[in-house]
Structure formats: C-alpha cells, structure tokens
Scaffold this active site. Sequence first.
Site, PDB file in Angstrom:
ATOM      1  N   ALA A  32       0.934  -1.234   0.173  1.00 15.49           N
ATOM      2  CA  ALA A  32       0.054  -0.002  -0.091  1.00 15.49           C
ATOM      3  C   ALA A  32       0.992   1.202  -0.116  1.00 15.49           C
ATOM      4  O   ALA A  32       0.839   2.097   0.926  1.00 15.49           O
ATOM      5  CB  ALA A  32      -1.027   0.151   1.185  1.00 15.49           C
ATOM      6  N   LEU A  33       1.645   1.394  -0.928  1.00 18.46           N
ATOM      7  CA  LEU A  33       2.706   2.429  -0.993  1.00 18.46           C
ATOM      8  C   LEU A  33       2.422   3.812  -0.978  1.00 18.46           C
ATOM      9  O   LEU A  33       1.419   4.024  -1.781  1.00 18.46           O
ATOM     10  CB  LEU A  33       3.769   1.850  -2.031  1.00 18.46           C
ATOM     11  N   GLY A  36       5.704   8.324   1.099  1.00 19.77           N
ATOM     12  CA  GLY A  36       6.983   8.159   2.237  1.00 19.77           C
ATOM     13  C   GLY A  36       7.658   6.860   1.872  1.00 19.77           C
ATOM     14  O   GLY A  36       9.057   7.026   1.802  1.00 19.77           O
ATOM     15  N   HIS A  37       7.036   5.791   1.451  1.00 24.29           N
ATOM     16  CA  HIS A  37       7.800   4.697   0.730  1.00 24.29           C
ATOM     17  C   HIS A  37       8.721   4.854  -0.240  1.00 24.29           C
ATOM     18  O   HIS A  37       9.719   4.630  -0.437  1.00 24.29           O
ATOM     19  CB  HIS A  37       6.837   3.418   0.390  1.00 24.29           C
ATOM     20  N   GLN A  61       3.474  -9.776  13.257  1.00 28.33           N
ATOM     21  CA  GLN A  61       3.675  -8.295  13.906  1.00 28.33           C
ATOM     22  C   GLN A  61       2.013  -7.684  14.391  1.00 28.33           C
ATOM     23  O   GLN A  61       2.069  -6.524  14.715  1.00 28.33           O
ATOM     24  CB  GLN A  61       4.293  -7.284  12.944  1.00 28.33           C
ATOM     25  N   GLY A 147      11.211   4.585   7.612  1.00 27.98           N
ATOM     26  CA  GLY A 147      10.707   5.913   7.940  1.00 27.98           C
ATOM     27  C   GLY A 147      10.863   6.506   9.238  1.00 27.98           C
ATOM     28  O   GLY A 147      10.462   5.474  10.328  1.00 27.98           O
ATOM     29  N   LYS A 149       8.736   8.047  10.878  1.00 30.25           N
ATOM     30  CA  LYS A 149       7.604   8.038  11.628  1.00 30.25           C
ATOM     31  C   LYS A 149       7.344   6.977  12.624  1.00 30.25           C
ATOM     32  O   LYS A 149       6.872   6.685  13.514  1.00 30.25           O
ATOM     33  CB  LYS A 149       6.156   7.811  10.490  1.00 30.25           C
ATOM     34  N   ASP A 150       8.201   5.715  12.050  1.00 38.66           N
ATOM     35  CA  ASP A 150       8.337   4.417  13.079  1.00 38.66           C
ATOM     36  C   ASP A 150       9.575   4.568  13.768  1.00 38.66           C
ATOM     37  O   ASP A 150      10.487   3.642  13.812  1.00 38.66           O
ATOM     38  CB  ASP A 150       7.904   3.080  12.278  1.00 38.66           C
ATOM     39  N   SER A 185       1.032   7.492   5.850  1.00 37.82           N
ATOM     40  CA  SER A 185       0.823   5.815   6.319  1.00 37.82           C
ATOM     41  C   SER A 185      -0.042   4.948   5.558  1.00 37.82           C
ATOM     42  O   SER A 185      -1.058   5.549   5.112  1.00 37.82           O
ATOM     43  CB  SER A 185       0.446   6.003   7.674  1.00 37.82           C
TER      44      SER A 185
HETATM   45  O1  PAF Z   1       7.452  -0.546   8.690  1.00 34.75           O
HETATM   46  C1  PAF Z   1       6.929  -1.440   8.226  1.00 34.75           C
HETATM   47  O2  PAF Z   1       6.126  -1.430   6.989  1.00 34.75           O
HETATM   48  C2  PAF Z   1       7.047  -3.012   8.710  1.00 34.75           C
HETATM   49  O3  PAF Z   1       6.976  -2.915  10.095  1.00 34.75           O
HETATM   50  C3  PAF Z   1       8.345  -3.634   8.129  1.00 34.75           C
HETATM   51  C4  PAF Z   1       9.395  -3.015   8.669  1.00 34.75           C
HETATM   52  C5  PAF Z   1       8.037  -3.817   6.776  1.00 34.75           C
HETATM   53  C6  PAF Z   1       8.508  -5.232   8.586  1.00 34.75           C
HETATM   54  O4  PAF Z   1       7.103  -6.018   8.253  1.00 34.75           O
END
Ligand code: PAF
Length: 281
Positions: A32-33, A36-37, A61, A147, A149-150, A185
Amino acid sequence: MEIIHDVKTLRWYIKQIKLKERTIGFVPTMGALHDGHLRLVQKSILQNDITVSSIFVNPSQFNNRNDFKNYPRETESDISKLEMINCGAVFVPSSDDMYGEQDALNFDFGYLEEIMEGKFRPGHFKGVGLIVAKLFNLVKPDRAYFGKKDLQQIAVIRKLTAELLFDVEIVPVNTVREKDGLAMSSRNKLLSKEDRVHAGALYMALNKAREKLIGGENVNSVKKYVTSLFNADSKIKLEYFEVVQTSNLRNILNIDKNMDVSLCIAGYLGNVRLIDNISLN
Ligand code: PAF
C-alpha cells in the site's frame, strides 16, 4: 524491474549482485505504497548500486486479527509504482515462504517493547524483529531504509542489527506529510472521508507541545495539555503522548538543551490507529 516471488530465486538474484561486488539498498514494506515509501526507495537508489524492496504484510507483527485482515493490500499498483521510479527488484513472498510450521525464535527487545507501541501492541516488535531478521538474511543489504514515523521500530531494528551482527547500515528517512501535516501511512487509506478531516490534529498537537516545551513549560504540564486536547468530545482517542530521549526512548521529565528529544503520539480515529512523532530540536 525484477519481480521475485520465492526465496530460491531471490537467493540466486542476490548472489549475482554480490558476485559483481555491487552494493544493495533494501526497503522492506508491507505494501500500500505512498510517497513516504517512494522517498525511501529514491534515497536507496541514490546511495546504492541496486535497490531491492519487499512487499509482505507480516502476520506475526499484528496483535489484532482484524487489523491484519483489514490492512490495505494493493500489490499490483505497488509494483507499478516501484517500476516507475526504477527500483531494481521487488520481493513479494507468500506467508509459507517466510514462515515454517511454527517459528521457535522469540526475540526480546526488553525496555524497547514495554513502552509506547510495544505497550499498546503486545508482541508487535517481536514480529517486526523476526521478519526483518529473515529479510536481512535473504537480501544481505549494505543499507536498509526506514521511515522516521516509526521511530520505535528504528530503535528495535538497530538493536536487532547490533545483536545479530548484521553488516548493514540502518538509514532513517524523514517523515513525508500530507498538506495538513498528517504523516503518510498506509493506514491513512482506511480513514473515512469524514474522519480524514480530523487526522491533522495529531501533528498539530505535537507542534503545540513542542512550542510549549521550547517556551520552558515543564513536561508534565505539557502532557496534561495534550491529553486535554483529546478530551471526550474529540474525534481522536489518544492512546499516549510521550516525551522521550531520541537515542534510547527513555522518558524525560526535565529537558536539557543538549539532549536529542522526540515527542511521540498515538491515537485512534474511528477504527484506524495513527502514530506520529517530531523532534524537539
Ligand atoms: O514498517 C513496516 O512497514 C514493517 O514494520 C516492516 C519493517 C516492513 C516489517 O514488516
């Protein structure tokens, strides 16, 4: 652009790059780019011979099944976006490729997973650590891009990299924002039109808090102020607002001018969880 779906082909592809002694930049994503990506990929292209990205919505996760189920998936258009900016390769594995029957590994990031995101999303960073370790093992990047943001994710990945002796430089990249300040995001796509109007409030709160702290107001009173912004009438349900030392994410009570300080926030707008942070300095 090479589109690779399985581990065996990826291993072969990486081996060819390594044989030619070319550097690899890596941008792991869950798809879902957004811009930011793409900024991460562009930075990697500038700094490396070959850029590899990955698209994988990592089940381990997510601490909430519905969140995993509803996470936006747009693989076709993601691949086109990466192709358009000249990414070298994209790895799009299946869950079976990345996980065996049952993974025995269990990372423990200690303090880093007890606070903020870790506290509200139990197990989240164990899952991030596991998938990033697997991907680093496969891609063998010289640099990997994440990024800001995280912010907490970057701290976790730095710890993972140091402890597992990965020979990779972690490159943090500035948050890209919408016009109203909302941090880009993939989850923003899940916001309803009506909720989207309110989403800039998190960034606004961070900026107001920064002004107050710079003006000399103490951390506790600024925390109370931010909490009051998101009272019962607010569309956003605040989960946390923390003032932390950027290097170790420890809470700060008194701000020292020489410290690198970050202001971190998270909240729900409808069913969508949003996070953001800014630097005080
Ligand atoms: O930031 C993300 O999109 C995810 O946490 C990552 C680093 C790709 C791991 O699944």
